[in-house]
Motif scaffolding. Structure first.
Motif, PDB file in Angstrom:
ATOM      1  N   ALA A  51       0.896  -1.253  -0.007  1.00 53.66           N
ATOM      2  CA  ALA A  51      -0.175   0.054  -0.036  1.00 53.66           C
ATOM      3  C   ALA A  51       0.692   1.189  -0.100  1.00 53.66           C
ATOM      4  CB  ALA A  51      -0.929   0.023   1.277  1.00 53.66           C
ATOM      5  N   CYS A  52       0.465   2.239   0.762  1.00 54.55           N
ATOM      6  CA  CYS A  52       1.469   3.569   0.766  1.00 54.55           C
ATOM      7  C   CYS A  52       2.644   3.353   1.354  1.00 54.55           C
ATOM      8  CB  CYS A  52       0.541   4.598   1.533  1.00 54.55           C
ATOM      9  SG  CYS A  52      -1.044   4.767   1.008  1.00 54.55           S
ATOM     10  N   ALA A  53       3.104   2.052   1.938  1.00 60.53           N
ATOM     11  CA  ALA A  53       4.497   2.006   2.236  1.00 60.53           C
ATOM     12  C   ALA A  53       5.292   0.987   1.458  1.00 60.53           C
ATOM     13  CB  ALA A  53       4.318   1.012   3.744  1.00 60.53           C
ATOM     14  N   SER A  54       4.885   0.978   0.184  1.00 65.17           N
ATOM     15  CA  SER A  54       5.403   0.424  -0.954  1.00 65.17           C
ATOM     16  C   SER A  54       6.865   0.628  -1.047  1.00 65.17           C
ATOM     17  CB  SER A  54       4.887   0.106  -2.084  1.00 65.17           C
ATOM     18  OG  SER A  54       3.386  -0.119  -2.078  1.00 65.17           O
ATOM     19  N   GLY A  55       7.274   2.067  -1.136  1.00 62.83           N
ATOM     20  CA  GLY A  55       8.468   2.531  -1.420  1.00 62.83           C
ATOM     21  C   GLY A  55       9.336   2.095  -0.058  1.00 62.83           C
ATOM     22  N   GLY A  56       9.010   2.381   1.121  1.00 63.61           N
ATOM     23  CA  GLY A  56       9.569   1.925   2.313  1.00 63.61           C
ATOM     24  C   GLY A  56      10.188   0.461   2.132  1.00 63.61           C
ATOM     25  N   ALA A  71       7.337  -2.952  10.750  1.00 60.87           N
ATOM     26  CA  ALA A  71       6.021  -3.691  11.662  1.00 60.87           C
ATOM     27  C   ALA A  71       4.848  -3.657  10.682  1.00 60.87           C
ATOM     28  CB  ALA A  71       5.936  -2.907  12.969  1.00 60.87           C
ATOM     29  N   VAL A  72       4.137  -4.717  11.067  1.00 63.80           N
ATOM     30  CA  VAL A  72       2.987  -5.032  10.215  1.00 63.80           C
ATOM     31  C   VAL A  72       1.862  -5.516  11.198  1.00 63.80           C
ATOM     32  CG1 VAL A  72       1.750  -6.145   8.190  1.00 63.80           C
ATOM     33  CG2 VAL A  72       4.365  -5.514   8.213  1.00 63.80           C
ATOM     34  N   ASP A  73       0.522  -5.100  11.089  1.00 63.11           N
ATOM     35  CA  ASP A  73      -0.565  -5.543  12.029  1.00 63.11           C
ATOM     36  C   ASP A  73      -1.569  -6.148  11.015  1.00 63.11           C
ATOM     37  OD1 ASP A  73      -1.944  -6.052  14.278  1.00 63.11           O
ATOM     38  OD2 ASP A  73      -2.902  -3.935  14.491  1.00 63.11           O
ATOM     39  N   SER A  74      -2.429  -6.928  11.737  1.00 60.31           N
ATOM     40  CA  SER A  74      -3.393  -7.395  10.996  1.00 60.31           C
ATOM     41  C   SER A  74      -4.623  -6.656   9.943  1.00 60.31           C
ATOM     42  CB  SER A  74      -4.060  -8.494  11.817  1.00 60.31           C
ATOM     43  OG  SER A  74      -5.330  -8.888  11.050  1.00 60.31           O
ATOM     44  N   LEU A  75      -4.694  -7.120   8.867  1.00 57.81           N
ATOM     45  CA  LEU A  75      -5.630  -6.355   7.904  1.00 57.81           C
ATOM     46  C   LEU A  75      -7.251  -6.490   8.582  1.00 57.81           C
ATOM     47  CD1 LEU A  75      -5.607  -4.707   5.385  1.00 57.81           C
ATOM     48  CD2 LEU A  75      -6.039  -6.782   4.083  1.00 57.81           C
ATOM     49  N   TYR A  76      -7.324  -7.597   9.385  1.00 55.23           N
ATOM     50  CA  TYR A  76      -8.737  -8.059   9.660  1.00 55.23           C
ATOM     51  C   TYR A  76      -9.136  -7.307  10.818  1.00 55.23           C
ATOM     52  CZ  TYR A  76      -7.226 -11.412   6.170  1.00 55.23           C
ATOM     53  OH  TYR A  76      -6.723 -12.025   5.078  1.00 55.23           O
ATOM     54  N   THR A  77      -8.233  -6.848  11.518  1.00 56.68           N
ATOM     55  CA  THR A  77      -8.815  -6.103  12.865  1.00 56.68           C
ATOM     56  C   THR A  77      -8.603  -4.813  12.947  1.00 56.68           C
ATOM     57  OG1 THR A  77      -6.692  -6.510  13.844  1.00 56.68           O
ATOM     58  CG2 THR A  77      -8.484  -8.212  14.225  1.00 56.68           C
ATOM     59  N   MET A 136       3.745   4.881   6.281  1.00 57.86           N
ATOM     60  CA  MET A 136       2.592   3.935   6.643  1.00 57.86           C
ATOM     61  C   MET A 136       1.839   3.598   5.601  1.00 57.86           C
ATOM     62  SD  MET A 136      -0.207   5.009   9.537  1.00 57.86           S
ATOM     63  CE  MET A 136      -0.905   6.330   8.624  1.00 57.86           C
ATOM     64  N   GLY A 137       1.747   2.161   5.536  1.00 61.10           N
ATOM     65  CA  GLY A 137       0.543   1.686   4.299  1.00 61.10           C
ATOM     66  C   GLY A 137      -0.758   1.428   5.269  1.00 61.10           C
ATOM     67  N   GLY A 138      -1.840   1.699   4.499  1.00 61.44           N
ATOM     68  CA  GLY A 138      -3.275   1.092   5.203  1.00 61.44           C
ATOM     69  C   GLY A 138      -3.249   2.303   6.276  1.00 61.44           C
ATOM     70  N   ASP A 139      -4.477   1.782   6.984  1.00 60.71           N
ATOM     71  CA  ASP A 139      -4.708   2.418   8.511  1.00 60.71           C
ATOM     72  C   ASP A 139      -4.020   1.936   9.587  1.00 60.71           C
ATOM     73  OD1 ASP A 139      -5.778   3.915  10.458  1.00 60.71           O
ATOM     74  OD2 ASP A 139      -7.849   2.832  10.431  1.00 60.71           O
ATOM     75  N   ASP A 140      -2.418   2.348   9.549  1.00 64.80           N
ATOM     76  CA  ASP A 140      -1.839   1.797  10.774  1.00 64.80           C
ATOM     77  C   ASP A 140      -1.401   0.424  10.374  1.00 64.80           C
ATOM     78  OD1 ASP A 140       0.129   2.505  12.834  1.00 64.80           O
ATOM     79  OD2 ASP A 140      -1.478   1.684  14.143  1.00 64.80           O
ATOM     80  N   LYS A 141      -1.114  -0.123   9.163  1.00 60.81           N
ATOM     81  CA  LYS A 141      -1.075  -1.608   9.168  1.00 60.81           C
ATOM     82  C   LYS A 141       0.404  -1.910   8.674  1.00 60.81           C
ATOM     83  CE  LYS A 141      -5.136  -2.558  10.206  1.00 60.81           C
ATOM     84  NZ  LYS A 141      -5.281  -2.982  11.648  1.00 60.81           N
ATOM     85  N   THR A 142       0.859  -1.296   7.776  1.00 59.95           N
ATOM     86  CA  THR A 142       2.474  -1.879   7.315  1.00 59.95           C
ATOM     87  C   THR A 142       3.175  -0.477   7.407  1.00 59.95           C
ATOM     88  OG1 THR A 142       1.679  -3.387   5.672  1.00 59.95           O
ATOM     89  CG2 THR A 142       3.884  -2.352   5.589  1.00 59.95           C
ATOM     90  N   VAL A 143       4.002  -0.541   8.284  1.00 62.56           N
ATOM     91  CA  VAL A 143       4.878   0.585   8.715  1.00 62.56           C
ATOM     92  C   VAL A 143       6.440   0.285   8.652  1.00 62.56           C
ATOM     93  CG1 VAL A 143       5.350   2.504  10.296  1.00 62.56           C
ATOM     94  CG2 VAL A 143       3.171   1.365  10.190  1.00 62.56           C
ATOM     95  N   VAL A 144       7.021   1.298   7.864  1.00 57.48           N
ATOM     96  CA  VAL A 144       8.498   1.224   7.594  1.00 57.48           C
ATOM     97  C   VAL A 144       9.185   2.611   7.940  1.00 57.48           C
ATOM     98  CG1 VAL A 144      10.377   0.792   5.878  1.00 57.48           C
ATOM     99  CG2 VAL A 144       8.193  -0.416   5.738  1.00 57.48           C
ATOM    100  N   SER A 145      10.357   2.183   8.853  1.00 54.16           N
ATOM    101  CA  SER A 145      10.916   3.422   9.466  1.00 54.16           C
ATOM    102  C   SER A 145      12.487   3.332   9.204  1.00 54.16           C
ATOM    103  CB  SER A 145      10.381   3.427  10.775  1.00 54.16           C
ATOM    104  OG  SER A 145      11.198   4.499  11.614  1.00 54.16           O
ATOM    105  N   PHE A 146      12.883   4.527   9.028  1.00 48.32           N
ATOM    106  CA  PHE A 146      14.466   4.560   8.901  1.00 48.32           C
ATOM    107  C   PHE A 146      15.082   5.373   9.873  1.00 48.32           C
ATOM    108  CE2 PHE A 146      13.098   2.887   5.039  1.00 48.32           C
ATOM    109  CZ  PHE A 146      13.704   1.572   4.687  1.00 48.32           C
TER     110      PHE A 146
END
Ligand code: ACO
Length: 467
Positions: A151-156, A323-329, A451-461
């Motif tokens: 999602a929006c974290a594809s670049g990360g 860090a990645v959290d469940s899409l389903y919750t 951040m990809g999605g609503d706090d789902k896939t996050v990449v940080s440097f």
């Protein structure tokens, strides 16, 4: 190995990278963070420390373009019917060419290529973008190249893949991010972008699914801590003011006054259809539907030597978090828990704490997301994110400038490019290349949060300047 002083050598010898924090005396944080860094005992379990050091050697952005930019072709533009907006192919080519020119790299020396993109299949009927990236220079033929999607974290994610390649022995890795989104109306685009939510469960929230999801956060946060339209206006005004100084920004020519942003009106409407969430979100709270690409070159120490450059020409990616959290919750609507995990992991990995940060690039897909990012990172206590923005501490001349080029609201948000743009912006700021929006003092440590999605896939440097 590059020369290092005795203290640094001692830090390197400590059992995990987080141990290096013992060797730095953190300055007092802007506010004592209520969110504590991920404990160092846990850091071994989560350690993402790089087997080889990795550096950003340079790169380029295209113009970020879309509705509201004077060069964007639409039905009332004088060139409408005479010329088209740049295609995905044009945009990617321009950014790759810019990166090759900026770094002076011999394209034949590049070992691998990665590209972040979210939904090329929907906006421009084009997938298979690893192959598109390989097509941007004849010397890239037959090299390993691949697309990453989160999602929006594809670049990360593309940059993380590049770091893994460096760790595995590559010396020069090209990392690109691209998205073209203006081929559809904002409403149709809202459906495409909703693929980053749990579509089956959340698409029906609103035609504009993501704006509605973050309006829901504004509502929940306001109910817990209190939040006014004026509070959120500070974030929008800062984003546009910074973008007005940045010629590559989508909103370079659009001004946004506090008066304009502080309440809903005909030119700044509450545009959601969902009646429960409509009052909470205005157009000025939203990131842009932008076209654009960013490309950077990653180098190992040997790669820097191949470029004929020195460490002082680069910035180091000294820590990373993923860090990645469940899409389903749905998590806690009043905080960005996954952002907290990823950003703290990056800081622990680099051996720093929040008080060390000189600058940050955070994922302001909506004003509330920047507010909650401050709290997740620990720049502000819970409930104090708006006060931090209002204090000016995160403005260009503040203690820790955030999103100096305008962020996703002002610079723009071609979603697959954003996670590459952010670390490249830290490089550009640290090397004094930001022109009118240059921060006027030396910068040592920076942090990104993508951040990809609503706090789902996050990449940080965590990025360190070498001066
Ligand atoms: N009064 C009332 N309603 C209005 C008005 C007005 N003056 N102006 C617009 N609207 C409404 C209309 O319903 C319109 O829809 P329609 O054109 O189908 O009738 C709707 O608002 C959108 O108006 P547009 O003119 O299409 O707005 P624009 O193209 O400027 O887009 C918007 C604004 C919707 C905020 C867009 O920029 C957007 O969607 N931004 C968010 C992008 C996004 O979600 N990205 C992903 C982030 S998630 C992440 O990063 C993790």
């Amino acid at each position: 190995m590059l020369p290092q002083n005795g203290v640094e050598a001692l830090c390197q010898a400590l059992p995990f990278r987080g141990g290096a924090s013992l060797c730095r005396q953190p300055e007092p944080a802007l506010a004592s963070p209520s969110v504590k860094p991920v404990p160092t005992e846990d850091s071994e379990e989560f350690s993402m420390a790089l087997a080889r050091r990795a550096f950003i050697a340079g790169g380029a952005h295209t113009q970020y373009l879309g509705k509201g930019h004077p060069d964007f072709i639409w039905k009332r533009h004088p060139d409408f019917g005479k010329r088209e907006n740049p295609t995905l192919e044009d945009t990617l080519q321009e950014a790759v060419d810019g990166c090759l020119a900026d770094t002076g790299v011999n394209p034949a020396d590049i070992d691998r290529l990665y590209i972040g993109n979210f939904v090329g299949e929907l906006f421009v009927n084009q997938g298979h973008l690893g192959s598109a990236l390989a097509g941007t220079h004849p010397d890239f033929a037959f090299k390993p190249a691949a697309r990453l999607e989160g999602a929006c974290a594809s670049g990360g994610l593309a940059l993380l893949a590049g770091l893994d390649a460096i760790a595995a022995g590559a010396d020069l890795v090209l990392v690109a991010g691209v998205e073209i989104q203006t081929t559809a109306s904002a409403r149709t685009g809202g459906d495409y972008l909703a693929r980053a939510s749990h579509y089956r469960r959340q698409r029906s929230l609103d035609d504009f699914t993501f704006p509605a999801m973050f309006a829901r956060r504004i509502k929940a946060y306001g109910e817990r801590y209190g939040l006014t339209d004026e509070d959120l206006a500070h974030f929008a005004v800062k984003a546009y003011a910074n973008a007005n100084l940045n010629p590559l920004a989508h909103m370079h020519s659009k001004t946004c006054t506090f008066e304009h942003a502080k309440s809903a009106h005909d030119r700044n409407p509450n545009f959601l259809g969902n009646e429960e969430f409509r009052p909470y979100l205005k157009v000025t709270d939203c990131s842009q539907v932008s076209d654009g690409a960013s490309v950077l070159l990653l180098a190992s120490e040997a790669g820097i030597a191949k470029l004929g450059r020195t460490l002082s020409d680069t910035v180091e990616i000294a820590g990373r978090g993923h860090a990645v959290d469940s899409l389903y919750t749905d998590g806690d609507m009043t905080e960005l828990t996954t952002v907290r995990h990823a950003t703290h992991q990056a800081m622990v990995d680099a051996g720093i704490s929040v008080g060390d940060l000189d600058i940050a690039e955070v994922h302001d897909c909506f004003t509330i997301a920047e507010l909650m990012s401050y709290e997740a990172i620990g720049l502000a206590d819970k409930g104090q994110g708006a006060a931090l923005a209002a204090s000016g501490a995160t403005a260009l001349d503040g203690k820790v400038p955030v999103n100096t080029g305008g962020g996703l609201i002002g610079f723009g948000h071609p979603v697959g490019a954003t996670g590459v743009k952010q670390p490249l912006e830290l490089f550009r700021q640290m090397k004094g290349r930001c022109g009118d929006y240059q921060v006027g003092r030396p910068l040592t440590w920076g942090l990104t949060s993508n951040m990809g999605g609503d706090d789902k896939t996050v990449v940080s440097f965590a990025v360190r300047n070498h001066q």
